[in-house]
Design an enzyme around this catalytic site. Structure first.
Site, PDB file in Angstrom:
ATOM      1  N   ASP A   1      -2.412  12.433  -2.716  1.00  0.00           N
ATOM      2  CA  ASP A   1      -2.485  13.890  -2.803  1.00  0.00           C
ATOM      3  C   ASP A   1      -2.696  14.281  -4.263  1.00  0.00           C
ATOM      4  O   ASP A   1      -1.914  13.905  -5.131  1.00  0.00           O
ATOM      5  CB  ASP A   1      -1.184  14.496  -2.277  1.00  0.00           C
TER       6      ASP A   1
ATOM      7  N   ASP B   1       9.668   7.559   2.002  1.00  0.00           N
ATOM      8  CA  ASP B   1       9.336   7.593   0.583  1.00  0.00           C
ATOM      9  C   ASP B   1       9.217   6.176   0.037  1.00  0.00           C
ATOM     10  O   ASP B   1      10.115   5.344   0.219  1.00  0.00           O
ATOM     11  CB  ASP B   1      10.438   8.362  -0.144  1.00  0.00           C
TER      12      ASP B   1
ATOM     13  N   GLU C   1       0.849  -1.183   0.000  1.00  0.00           N
ATOM     14  CA  GLU C   1       0.000   0.000   0.000  1.00  0.00           C
ATOM     15  C   GLU C   1       0.887   1.235   0.000  1.00  0.00           C
ATOM     16  O   GLU C   1       1.736   1.415   0.880  1.00  0.00           O
ATOM     17  CB  GLU C   1      -0.944   0.030   1.202  1.00  0.00           C
TER      18      GLU C   1
ATOM     19  N   THR D   1     -12.169   4.110   4.731  1.00  0.00           N
ATOM     20  CA  THR D   1     -11.277   4.814   5.642  1.00  0.00           C
ATOM     21  C   THR D   1     -11.946   6.086   6.145  1.00  0.00           C
ATOM     22  O   THR D   1     -12.957   6.543   5.614  1.00  0.00           O
ATOM     23  CB  THR D   1      -9.970   5.189   4.936  1.00  0.00           C
ATOM     24  N   ARG D   2     -11.343   6.666   7.176  1.00  0.00           N
ATOM     25  CA  ARG D   2     -11.873   7.922   7.705  1.00  0.00           C
ATOM     26  C   ARG D   2     -11.811   9.030   6.667  1.00  0.00           C
ATOM     27  O   ARG D   2     -12.712   9.856   6.579  1.00  0.00           O
ATOM     28  CB  ARG D   2     -11.090   8.326   8.958  1.00  0.00           C
ATOM     29  N   TYR D   3     -10.766   9.032   5.860  1.00  0.00           N
ATOM     30  CA  TYR D   3     -10.658  10.050   4.825  1.00  0.00           C
ATOM     31  C   TYR D   3     -11.796   9.913   3.827  1.00  0.00           C
ATOM     32  O   TYR D   3     -12.399  10.904   3.404  1.00  0.00           O
ATOM     33  CB  TYR D   3      -9.317   9.952   4.104  1.00  0.00           C
ATOM     34  N   GLU D   4     -12.093   8.678   3.433  1.00  0.00           N
ATOM     35  CA  GLU D   4     -13.160   8.463   2.465  1.00  0.00           C
ATOM     36  C   GLU D   4     -14.509   8.904   3.034  1.00  0.00           C
ATOM     37  O   GLU D   4     -15.331   9.518   2.328  1.00  0.00           O
ATOM     38  CB  GLU D   4     -13.214   6.994   2.060  1.00  0.00           C
TER      39      GLU D   4
ATOM     40  N   GLU E   1       4.591   5.181   4.187  1.00  0.00           N
ATOM     41  CA  GLU E   1       3.936   6.441   4.509  1.00  0.00           C
ATOM     42  C   GLU E   1       4.973   7.399   5.107  1.00  0.00           C
ATOM     43  O   GLU E   1       5.629   7.067   6.104  1.00  0.00           O
ATOM     44  CB  GLU E   1       2.807   6.203   5.519  1.00  0.00           C
TER      45      GLU E   1
END
Length: 230
Positions: free
Chosen positions: A130, A108, A56, A208-211, A81
């Protein structure tokens, strides 16, 4: 298979938000060294694992990666991440659910991808990267010619590259980059046959929380699956 290199080796975006809580700070000190993977160690770690390996790219808070690790204990889940708060959140999930099949790259992903042996991955995820909306920043977008070339090198035939975005321009960008890549290589096939195939979240694609936030704010995501051909 030789893959083109990224022309810019800088990592953009935030590296840290608010200060880490005590527990998260302790996990960074104590647990991260136990589960860490680097470009120098990834080859041996992957070689030692007899089953499937999934990667991922930019796992955010780690909910998606941790869910798959729990559901697929025989799969080696590798996540990269650069955002320290996200790494700490994933470490908390690893600790809470005693996940033994997760390795974490704090940094990275590009050097890590370059070090993974050919045809060793059976799934890759790039979820809500992003979007870098300004045209002068398009070169910073993760979905790019070098990324797709490395993904094609790493993925086994019949495996999947999954990309999600709640930004329509980035969805178009992704489809166009794959189309351009396929002009010469024919490596990826978009698996959608109807609109529901990319607008409805699959059952094995945890939210996910972002989604959830994107949906609340009126930005429905697209769920893109590309099969590795050849």
């Amino acid at each position: 298979m030789t893959s083109p290199e990224w022309t810019d080796d800088r990592v953009y975006g935030r590296r840290q938000d608010k200060p880490l809580r005590t527990r998260h700070s302790n996990l960074m000190s104590d647990l991260l060294p136990q589960v860490a993977v680097t470009p120098d160690t990834v080859k041996s770690i992957v070689a030692a694992h007899q089953g499937d390996v999934w990667l991922e790219v930019g796992f955010g808070g780690g909910e998606h990666l941790a869910w798959h690790a729990a559901q697929n204990p025989d799969v080696l889940m590798i996540g990269a991440e650069p955002f320290i708060n996200g790494v700490a959140k994933l470490l908390a999930l690893i600790d809470e659910y005693d996940l033994k099949n997760v390795r974490v790259c704090h940094g990275d992903v590009r050097p890590l991808m370059a070090a993974i042996p050919d045809r060793r991955l059976s799934r890759m995820f790039v979820l809500h990267p992003d979007p870098w909306p300004k045209s002068r920043h398009f070169k910073r977008r993760m979905i790019s010619a070098p990324f797709l070339a490395h993904a094609a090198r790493l993925l086994q035939t019949g495996s999947e590259l999954r990309v999600a975005s709640d930004i329509p321009d980035y969805v178009r960008w992704t489809l166009m980059r794959v189309q351009i890549h396929n002009r010469w290589n024919k490596d990826f096939q978009w698996t959608a046959n109807r609109k529901a195939d990319w607008t409805n979240r699959p059952e094995d694609w945890p939210q996910t929380r972002y989604e959830k936030k994107a949906i609340r704010e009126g930005r429905p995501p697209a769920y893109l699956k590309f099969a590795r051909c050849g």
